[in-house]
Design an enzyme around this catalytic site. Structure first.
Site, PDB file in Angstrom:
ATOM      1  N   SER A 109     -19.907 -39.229  40.092  1.00  0.00           N
ATOM      2  CA  SER A 109     -19.520 -39.945  38.892  1.00  0.00           C
ATOM      3  C   SER A 109     -20.875 -39.419  37.804  1.00  0.00           C
ATOM      4  O   SER A 109     -20.656 -39.394  36.598  1.00  0.00           O
ATOM      5  CB  SER A 109     -19.585 -41.360  38.500  1.00  0.00           C
ATOM      6  OG  SER A 109     -20.467 -42.166  39.018  1.00  0.00           O
ATOM      7  N   ASP A 327     -23.878 -51.934  34.391  1.00  0.00           N
ATOM      8  CA  ASP A 327     -23.937 -50.706  34.926  1.00  0.00           C
ATOM      9  C   ASP A 327     -25.302 -49.966  34.446  1.00  0.00           C
ATOM     10  O   ASP A 327     -25.624 -49.701  33.395  1.00  0.00           O
ATOM     11  CB  ASP A 327     -22.725 -49.706  34.329  1.00  0.00           C
ATOM     12  CG  ASP A 327     -22.732 -48.190  34.753  1.00  0.00           C
ATOM     13  OD1 ASP A 327     -23.813 -47.910  35.652  1.00  0.00           O
ATOM     14  OD2 ASP A 327     -21.834 -47.504  34.758  1.00  0.00           O
ATOM     15  N   HIS A 330     -24.869 -45.154  35.483  1.00  0.00           N
ATOM     16  CA  HIS A 330     -24.413 -44.164  34.583  1.00  0.00           C
ATOM     17  C   HIS A 330     -25.254 -44.123  33.126  1.00  0.00           C
ATOM     18  O   HIS A 330     -26.068 -44.854  32.962  1.00  0.00           O
ATOM     19  CB  HIS A 330     -22.643 -44.172  34.394  1.00  0.00           C
ATOM     20  CG  HIS A 330     -22.003 -44.435  35.762  1.00  0.00           C
ATOM     21  ND1 HIS A 330     -21.857 -45.462  36.533  1.00  0.00           N
ATOM     22  CD2 HIS A 330     -22.038 -43.093  36.484  1.00  0.00           C
ATOM     23  CE1 HIS A 330     -21.155 -45.003  37.484  1.00  0.00           C
ATOM     24  NE2 HIS A 330     -21.165 -43.613  37.571  1.00  0.00           N
TER      25      HIS A 330
END
Length: 349
Positions: A109, A327, A330
């Site tokens: 990702s 998160d 990311h």
């Protein structure tokens, strides 16, 4: 006069890059030179290069603006190398470099993060250019027919194979069948690291096989190095460097604690760090493998510059599967991956 100076500056940078070569994963000019990855983050009010509202195809998990992040300063920093000027991303020139070609991101990702950044940079730079976007069998394709340019993303977190067998899911560290998909690309940017850390229910294998050895599990850094060596052997044996440019993204750091990351955590952080901290152990393994290769591979060495950007993660303004997450892995878009792509733009032949 100002325009002429800008043109001359850009021309000199093109000459600089054309005189550069890859040495142990760094950009080094033949006479003296500039390392694009050594520098500092500096405030620039002309950034960001776009706003997420201009790119409705973004994943929710990266769209910090839409998810309510109140501060905007994290979008205002650009990367300034110590010894030269990094050129601002130019979508028209990027398309000129890639006309008639296919560029593929292969990885997890974090590759998706960079791929979506690049598709948005180009979409905003060329708003009248028609684009076609679709995903089939795990391969995403964002194409600009007018320029005959395809930007692809293949989700493949380990590069090597995980196969289903009667005994369960088997991670085969010496098998790399997905190479048949990326083998025909003109430019390939690889990435692998974060999924190697998953354990328990998130671990996607039941057995690990390498050579004649079968084990239930393996030290993750050892497994990572074995997989990278399998990938490196495939590149050395199969890639024609005169036809294909190969990059490795480097290791994108997280800031949630653990090796190579800040102990603070990223929630509430609004400014870059002053120091990147310790070298990331996975990046050191990657550089070791790249140094042993016979074929030319460009290291997009984003680790140190990204270690400074504790403020660039979605934190509580990320969403995954429709729910909020915290998160620190990311990156918000717009944000840090746009700078990765500015460096990629500078390095592309």
């Amino acid at each position: 006069m100002g325009g002429a100076l800008c043109f001359i500056s850009a021309l000199l940078f093109v000459v600089f890059v054309s005189l550069s070569r890859n040495v142990d994963g760094e950009i080094v000019q033949k006479a003296g030179g500039c390392d694009l990855f050594e520098g500092n983050w500096v405030w620039d009010n002309s950034y960001p290069l776009y706003h997420s509202s201009q790119c409705p195809f973004f994943e929710d998990q990266f769209n910090c603006e839409r998810n309510g992040r109140p501060d905007k300063d994290f979008m205002k920093y650009k990367w300034q190398p110590t010894g030269c000027k990094l050129p601002r991303f130019n979508g028209v020139d990027f398309m000129r470099k890639l006309k008639g070609k296919r560029l593929m991101f292969v990885g997890d990702s974090l590759s998706l993060n960079q791929w979506q950044s690049l598709t948005c940079l180009l979409h905003v730079a060329l708003p009248q250019a028609k684009h076609i976007s679709y995903t089939k069998d795990g391969l995403s394709n964002f194409t600009f027919p007018e320029y005959d340019v395809s930007l692809l993303f293949l989700r493949n977190a380990f590069l090597v194979d995980i196969v289903s067998e009667p005994r369960g899911r088997v991670l085969r560290l010496d098998s790399i069948s997905a190479s048949k998909i990326w083998g025909g690309m003109d430019v390939v940017i690889f990435d692998s690291w974060h999924w190697w850390l998953h354990s328990g229910r998130k671990q996607p294998w039941d057995w690990v096989v390498y050579g004649n050895t079968t084990v239930k599990d393996l030290d993750r850094m050892t497994a990572y190095e074995k997989a990278l060596n399998t990938w490196a052997k495939w590149i050395d044996s199969n890639v024609d460097s005169t036809k294909t440019q190969v990059f490795f993204q480097g290791v994108s750091p997280d800031h949630a604690g653990g090796p190579g990351s800040s102990e603070k955590g990223c929630e509430g952080q609004t400014k870059p760090l002053q120091s990147p901290g310790s070298p990331h152990p996975a990046e050191q393994v990657l550089e070791k493998v790249l140094k042993g290769m016979s074929k030319h591979v460009n290291l997009l060495n984003i680790t140190r510059l990204s270690q400074l950007r504790i403020d660039g993660h979605p934190s509580i303004y990320g969403r995954f599967g429709g729910r909020k997450t915290d998160d620190c892995t990311h990156w918000c878009l717009s944000g840090v991956p746009d700078i990765w792509n500015e460096i990629l733009y500078a390095m592309l032949a």
